[in-house]
Every structure is written in structure tokens, then in C-alpha cells.
Scaffold this motif. Structure first.
Motif, PDB file in Angstrom:
ATOM      1  N   ALA A 191     -13.949  -6.438  -8.983  1.00  0.00           N
ATOM      2  CA  ALA A 191     -12.893  -7.210  -9.470  1.00  0.00           C
ATOM      3  C   ALA A 191     -12.951  -8.416  -9.614  1.00  0.00           C
ATOM      4  O   ALA A 191     -12.464  -9.218 -10.650  1.00  0.00           O
ATOM      5  CB  ALA A 191     -11.356  -6.562  -9.117  1.00  0.00           C
ATOM      6  N   ALA A 245      -7.709  -4.684  -1.722  1.00  0.00           N
ATOM      7  CA  ALA A 245      -7.410  -4.858  -3.355  1.00  0.00           C
ATOM      8  C   ALA A 245      -5.913  -5.660  -3.160  1.00  0.00           C
ATOM      9  O   ALA A 245      -5.722  -6.553  -3.732  1.00  0.00           O
ATOM     10  CB  ALA A 245      -7.411  -3.704  -4.181  1.00  0.00           C
ATOM     11  N   VAL A 305      -5.581  -7.716  -7.760  1.00  0.00           N
ATOM     12  CA  VAL A 305      -5.789  -6.236  -8.061  1.00  0.00           C
ATOM     13  C   VAL A 305      -4.218  -5.680  -8.197  1.00  0.00           C
ATOM     14  O   VAL A 305      -3.479  -5.977  -7.243  1.00  0.00           O
ATOM     15  CB  VAL A 305      -6.680  -5.530  -7.164  1.00  0.00           C
ATOM     16  CG1 VAL A 305      -6.575  -4.145  -7.614  1.00  0.00           C
ATOM     17  CG2 VAL A 305      -7.973  -5.967  -7.249  1.00  0.00           C
TER      18      VAL A 305
END
Ligand code: DOR
Ligand code: ZN
Length: 370
Positions: free
Chosen positions: A73, A114, A120
Motif C-alpha cells: 500500500a 496497516a 491504510v
């Protein structure tokens, strides 16, 4: 003008309203809570369309290969920021809010990483086989994903749900309603404090479920599901550029969505699900699902809201409800829409190929002020 169903009705209603119609609408800068930007040259072609209107967007992780880890990500976010730079923009203009792609094997510590990253903002559930690039998705949510779901509930990481069952025996038009009973209710019973976004809601059953659900449940609604019913797929012939998943539904469902979006209920907010596919990938014997709406997104939503005389509710849907659910501040800037006709181009450039936007050739009454 070759307008399909509702756009022409909206314009006629307008002509009747005459000069009393609002000419200009300024909103807190909106966000797109469901967006496909893709990668590489396609990303470079489309990113400015969203950045021109929205302050932030939830970026869907269904790349090939998918965005599975926080490191993936972060790297994808860097590529988006480079694409923004290439068109003279930065994260200060348009902030990509990243997501992970949930699999049967997503470990709890990946969820915690995350969350700790601060980059995220959700984990996307694609039932395996439900849609574009979903083959790595989940085969049995409560059977295989408990470690991840436990961690998400504990740390406040939202689950973003593609809410359709994939059983080929279930009629395509019923897959969202069946998902509510087979997956959503058991999930929420097991994880009542888990934040859940029912993405791209398409049915009256979905609206009823979200309205009555206790706890942290919300839904995004696309512009195309507010403006079109399933007739649009077959108007005068087969229309691949109106094909998306979940597929457009009957008129009664469109009306339920319009009622939800314009009701002021904070559980409903804007998510375009704009999904670019090259023209050739849609116009073929097995065309891809996805409608490209990013370029004219706010004008399309304004058209839908105006069709029921509720432009006054557009700001809460587009700019306020989403940040409240995600626990983020409302954007600082504003966006102004002006009443000024604009024809959606027949095609747009897409990484050396072309893209046909939704409602190409139709005229909109609204445009974003530069
Ligand atoms: O129509 C769709 N297109 N629905 C999805 O769920 C995925 C999307 C895409 O990625 O093209
Ligand atoms: Zn999507």
C-alpha cells in the motif's frame, strides 16, 4: 441531445422551474470514498480527473497483483503521489487513502501494521470471483478470516464490503439481497463493533438493511446507480459502458437509493466506484465490468440530487458524512458547481488507448468551476 432516461427528465423539470433554479452551489470540498485508480500509465491518465474535484479518495486495492500488505500500500501510494506530481499536484491537493485486499490468509499482524502506518484506512472484502480482479479474494469470510476480523474490530479498521454472493445458482440481480442474509448478518452478529462500509449499494433491500442496522455500518452509493436503472444496459441495443458490478437494478431500487442518498442520513455517502477500462476491454465478447464516472462525478451527483429537488443535501452526502464515519476531518477547501451545460466527451485518452466515459455524448447541466 441523446439523453437516456433520467437526465432528460431532470432537464425538463428544470426548464419548467425556469429562472428560480439555483445557478451555483458551493460545498466543503468533497471526497470519493470508493475509487479505482489502477496503476502505471492508466493511473497517470485518470488521476487528475478525481483530484480536480475531490480532496481525498479511498483507493481500491484490486490491482494485478493485489495490494496485500502495508508495504504494498505504501509503494502504491508513492506511485499515486508521483502520478499527481506529473500533473503538477501533490498530496496536499488530493490525498490517497489506501486499502488492503483481504484474502483467506491475511494475518492479524498485517492489520495492525496497516493501522499503525496511518496510511491504510480500510480493508476490502472481495468475495472470490465477484468482480474484476477478485480471484485472490475471500472464499469463506467467517471460516477463514477470523484473525484479521478480530484485529480489525479491535483496532478500528473498517471492512469495506463488495456485498454480493458469487454462487452461480443465485440470480445476478439477487446477489446483494442474498449476501445480506448469508454473509452480512452473520458477520455483524459475530463482530458487532466492526466498522463496515457496504460498498456501492444497489438495492432497496440494501438500503433497508443499512438504515436499520445497529452499530457502525454505512454505505457508499455511486452516481450511476442513482441516475440509471437496468434499462440503460439495453437501451436500443447492448450497452457495455453501463455494465458494472453490482449491476444496475430495477427502477424501484434506484428510487430507494436516491431516497437514501438525499435523506440526510449520515450512514450514506459518496463513492463513485469509477473504474477505468480501455474501450476494447469493454466492447468485446466478454466485456469488463466498470463505469468511468470520475471526470464528471460531481456534476452527475448534482444531477441526481436536483432530480428530487434536494441539492441542499448534496454537501452532507459528498463532503460531511464520509469523514464522520472514517473519523477524519472535513476538508478545508470548497468546490463550486455552476449551472452551465457540458457535453460528456465521446472518448477520453487512456494510456495510449481510449476510454468511453459513462453517458458519453449526453449533456449535463452542471460543471465544476475551475
Ligand atoms: O464494476 C466494477 N468494476 N465493479 C467492481 O467491483 C470492480 C470494478 C473494477 O475494478 O473494474
Ligand atoms: Zn469498486
Amino acid at each position: 441531445m441523446t439523453s437516456k432516461i433520467p437526465l432528460s427528465d431532470v432537464q425538463a423539470a428544470h426548464a419548467a422551474a425556469g429562472s428560480t433554479a439555483i445557478q451555483r452551489l458551493t460545498l466543503a470540498r468533497p471526497d470519493d470514498w470508493h475509487l479505482h485508480l489502477r496503476d502505471g500509465a492508466v493511473l497517470h491518465s485518470v488521476v487528475a480527473d478525481s483530484a480536480r474535484q475531490f480532496g481525498r479518495a479511498i483507493i481500491m486495492p484490486n490491482l494485478k497483483p493485489p495490494v496485500l500488505t502495508t508495504a504494498d500500500a505504501q509503494a502504491y501510494r508513492d506511485r499515486i503521489l508521483r502520478a499527481l506530481q506529473a500533473v503538477g499536484l501533490s498530496a496536499g491537493d488530493f490525498q490517497p487513502l489506501m486499502t488492503l485486499y483481504l484474502t483467506d490468509n491475511t494475518p492479524a499482524d498485517e492489520i495492525l501494521r496497516a493501522k499503525d502506518s496511518g496510511l491504510v484506512h480500510g480493508v476490502k472484502l472481495y468475495p472470490a470471483g465477484a468482480t474484476t480482479h477478485s480471484d485472490a479474494g475471500v472464499t469463506d469470510l467467517l471460516g477463514h478470516c477470523r484473525a484479521a476480523l478480530d484485529a480489525m474490530q479491535r483496532c478500528g479498521m473498517p471492512l469495506l464490503v463488495h456485498g454480493e454472493v458469487t454462487d452461480p445458482a443465485i440470480d445476478l440481480f439477487d446477489r446483494e439481497a442474498v449476501f445480506i442474509d448469508q454473509v452480512m448478518r452473520p458477520l455483524r452478529q459475530a463482530y458487532p463493533a466492526l466498522k463496515v462500509v457496504f460498498e456501492h449499494l444497489t438495492t432497496a433491500e440494501g438500503v433497508a438493511y443499512v438504515r436499520q442496522a445497529e452499530g457502525p455500518v454505512a454505505a457508499t452509493i455511486t452516481a450511476h446507480h442513482l441516475l440509471y436503472n437496468r434499462n440503460a444496459l439495453f437501451q436500443g441495443g447492448l450497452r457495455p459502458h453501463w455494465y458494472c458490478l453490482p449491476v444496475l437494478k430495477r427502477e424501484r431500487h434506484r428510487l430507494a437509493l436516491l431516497d437514501a442518498a438525499t435523506s440526510g442520513d449520515a450512514r450514506f455517502f459518496l463513492g463513485t466506484d469509477s473504474a477505468p477500462h480501455p474501450r476494447g476491454a469493454k466492447e468485446q465478447d466478454c466485456g469488463c465490468a466498470g463505469c468511468y464516472t470520475a471526470r464528471h462525478a460531481m456534476a452527475l451527483y448534482a444531477t441526481a440530487f436536483e432530480s428530487v429537488g434536494r441539492l441542499d443535501r448534496l454537501e452532507s452526502f459528498a463532503s460531511l458524512n464520509g469523514p464522520a464515519f472514517y473519523g477524519l476531518p472535513v476538508n478545508q477547501g470548497t468546490l463550486t458547481l455552476v449551472r452551465s451545460p457540458e457535453v460528456i466527451p465521446a472518448t477520453l485518452p487512456l494510456a495510449g488507448e481510449e476510454l468511453v466515459p459513462l453517458a458519453a455524448g449526453e449533456s449535463l447541466d452542471w460543471r465544476v468551476q475551475d
